[in-house]
Design an enzyme around this catalytic site. Structure first.
Site, mmCIF file in Angstrom:
data_model
loop_
_atom_site.group_PDB
_atom_site.id
_atom_site.type_symbol
_atom_site.label_atom_id
_atom_site.label_comp_id
_atom_site.label_asym_id
_atom_site.label_seq_id
_atom_site.Cartn_x
_atom_site.Cartn_y
_atom_site.Cartn_z
ATOM 1 N N CYS A 77 6.113 14.483 1.016
ATOM 2 C CA CYS A 77 5.612 14.763 -0.328
ATOM 3 C C CYS A 77 5.045 16.185 -0.395
ATOM 4 O O CYS A 77 4.422 16.669 0.549
ATOM 5 C CB CYS A 77 4.529 13.760 -0.695
ATOM 6 S SG CYS A 77 3.888 14.024 -2.361
ATOM 7 N N CYS A 81 -2.803 15.468 -1.628
ATOM 8 C CA CYS A 81 -3.866 14.442 -1.678
ATOM 9 C C CYS A 81 -4.512 14.339 -0.286
ATOM 10 O O CYS A 81 -3.813 14.110 0.714
ATOM 11 C CB CYS A 81 -3.283 13.105 -2.091
ATOM 12 S SG CYS A 81 -2.376 13.183 -3.656
ATOM 13 N N CYS A 84 -3.971 11.290 2.203
ATOM 14 C CA CYS A 84 -2.632 10.712 2.372
ATOM 15 C C CYS A 84 -1.894 11.322 3.555
ATOM 16 O O CYS A 84 -1.758 12.544 3.670
ATOM 17 C CB CYS A 84 -1.820 10.920 1.094
ATOM 18 S SG CYS A 84 -0.151 10.273 1.218
ATOM 19 N N CYS A 121 5.903 -4.921 -4.614
ATOM 20 C CA CYS A 121 5.521 -3.581 -5.062
ATOM 21 C C CYS A 121 6.435 -2.586 -4.366
ATOM 22 O O CYS A 121 6.407 -2.480 -3.136
ATOM 23 C CB CYS A 121 4.073 -3.287 -4.699
ATOM 24 S SG CYS A 121 2.955 -4.583 -5.251
ATOM 25 N N CYS A 153 6.738 -4.672 -9.264
ATOM 26 C CA CYS A 153 5.887 -3.558 -9.685
ATOM 27 C C CYS A 153 6.453 -2.300 -9.043
ATOM 28 O O CYS A 153 6.712 -2.279 -7.836
ATOM 29 C CB CYS A 153 4.447 -3.792 -9.222
ATOM 30 S SG CYS A 153 3.337 -2.428 -9.639
ATOM 31 N N CYS A 213 -0.881 -1.366 -13.452
ATOM 32 C CA CYS A 213 -1.685 -1.625 -12.262
ATOM 33 C C CYS A 213 -2.285 -0.278 -11.864
ATOM 34 O O CYS A 213 -1.547 0.666 -11.592
ATOM 35 C CB CYS A 213 -0.773 -2.165 -11.165
ATOM 36 S SG CYS A 213 -1.537 -2.203 -9.539
ATOM 37 N N ARG A 286 -7.398 -6.905 -6.969
ATOM 38 C CA ARG A 286 -6.729 -7.069 -5.667
ATOM 39 C C ARG A 286 -7.497 -6.369 -4.560
ATOM 40 O O ARG A 286 -7.746 -5.170 -4.624
ATOM 41 C CB ARG A 286 -5.298 -6.483 -5.746
ATOM 42 C CG ARG A 286 -4.451 -6.728 -4.493
ATOM 43 C CD ARG A 286 -2.987 -6.427 -4.755
ATOM 44 N NE ARG A 286 -2.694 -6.815 -6.102
ATOM 45 C CZ ARG A 286 -2.493 -5.965 -7.104
ATOM 46 N NH1 ARG A 286 -2.447 -4.678 -6.895
ATOM 47 N NH2 ARG A 286 -2.297 -6.413 -8.318
HETATM 48 S S1 SF4 Z 1 -0.675 9.989 -2.494
HETATM 49 FE FE1 SF4 Z 1 0.604 10.928 -0.889
HETATM 50 S S2 SF4 Z 1 2.729 10.446 -1.525
HETATM 51 FE FE2 SF4 Z 1 1.406 10.143 -3.331
HETATM 52 S S3 SF4 Z 1 1.410 12.094 -4.456
HETATM 53 FE FE3 SF4 Z 1 -0.382 12.154 -3.073
HETATM 54 S S4 SF4 Z 1 0.377 13.144 -1.193
HETATM 55 FE FE4 SF4 Z 1 2.182 12.491 -2.354
#
Ligand code: SF4
Length: 354
Positions: A77, A81, A84, A121, A153, A213, A286
């Protein structure tokens, strides 16, 4: 288990039952009352859990809904974030996974149904899904509805109106897009998209008639007041489902050192879940990632507050075995909700094994 520096129970034994009754009757607690829930001493927390149970029992009885999550694609990605392991700035070793085929997702759905799940999901990594990913999820959904019968989902990142409508037409029941953290903290957690972008995706999903959700990750450095703000923000958005995750720090990510999760004791997690339940009485609440790690031997109590859980593994982290999960549900005297039958018209209500 006690923290004498915190507020003691005394008069609150009575007041939480009044708060529960008010929540059931459609009068949410004031923000200050929600904050007091999070500040309770451990020895006062069972009374709060009991209040949350009353609210849960009123709306859901003994029913529990099991979800299984499947990574349709993983890794690579471009977003940043901080929590992550799949982000562009993460040094964590994440095994990239090519896009599964519709047939492979169908196989996971069949296994999920056999394990006792009601909803699958389907998750892709990234800011927004590519055309090929969207087409795959749509085709997989059609196959699942025809041959397996689970609710579906989709969690495919940011969404525009056209894609939302196409997913709905393909039979997708719900769209997941978490708020993750509070508005004012969002910039600390991610710089490549904004909280408002998340709200726009929630709005697009809702406008297309998808159930929404949307949940949180507890342990990103938020204050108690911000946690309460998140619970009310989700209430104001009228989401159908709220997954509450507790951060599992992954070495190699910005939050991998674990400094932001040291306060997550089992009783504190139960206070957080109870607050979310009482502020959002009718929502499918959840218990999500972190259940095993933070609640430890108290994890069954989470299902007296939440009516829904993830069965087996999480997206990038292992969970408790599905056998242990089913035993926990049975030992609590709760009943797994039954998945809808295959080939039934979309949206048909499904009963519970009650
Ligand atoms: S949570 Fe992870 S996979 Fe989702 S947008 Fe952020 S960096 Fe990318």
């Amino acid at each position: 288990m006690d923290d004498p520096g915190k507020r003691s129970q005394g008069h609150e034994l009575m007041s939480w039952s009044i708060v529960a009754r008010d929540a059931i009757e459609g009068r949410p607690p004031a923000g200050e009352a929600a904050l007091r829930m999070l500040a309770l001493a451990d020895r006062a927390t069972p009374a709060l859990v009991e209040a949350a149970w009353r609210v849960r029992e009123h709306h859901f009885g003994r029913r529990v809904k099991a979800h299984v999550v499947v990574s349709a694609s993983r890794g690579g990605c471009a977003e940043d974030c901080s929590y992550c392991s799949q982000s562009a700035v993460s040094a964590a070793a994440v095994q990239r996974q090519r896009l599964l085929s519709p047939g492979e997702i169908l196989e996971r759905a069949a296994a999920a149904r056999r394990a006792g799940a009601k909803r699958l999901c389907v998750v892709t990594a990234g800011r927004a899904a590519q055309e090929r990913e969207i087409a795959t999820v749509m085709e997989a959904t059609r196959l699942i509805k025809k041959k397996v019968g689970l609710e579906v989902c989709a969690s495919l990142g940011m969404l525009d109106a056209g894609t939302a409508q196409a997913l709905k037409a393909a039979g997708v029941d719900a769209y997941n897009h978490n708020l993750n953290t509070a508005h004012d903290r969002y910039g600390e957690v991610c710089s490549t998209h904004r909280y408002e972008d998340r709200l726009a995706t929630v709005a697009a999903a809702k406008a297309a008639g998808l159930e929404v959700c949307s949940g949180v990750i507890v342990g990103l450095g938020e204050t108690d007041r911000e946690l309460v703000e998140m619970a009310y923000a989700l209430r104001d958005l009228s989401v159908s489902s709220i997954p509450v995750n507790f951060l599992l720090p992954v070495p190699g990510t910005a939050l991998g050192g674990g400094d932001t999760v040291r306060h997550l004791t089992p009783w504190h997690c139960l206070r957080v879940l109870s607050m979310f339940r009482i502020v959002n009485p009718e929502v499918d609440l959840r218990i999500s990632a972190g259940r095993e790690r933070y609640l430890r031997s108290l994890q069954p109590l989470s299902l007296l507050i939440c009516n829904s859980f993830f069965l087996g593994n999480y997206l990038t982290q292992p969970g408790q075995s599905a056998d242990s999960d089913r035993m926990m549900v049975a030992d609590l005297g709760l009943l797994l909700e039954q998945a809808p039958a295959a080939g039934v018209a979309l949206g048909a209500p499904a009963g519970a094994r009650e």
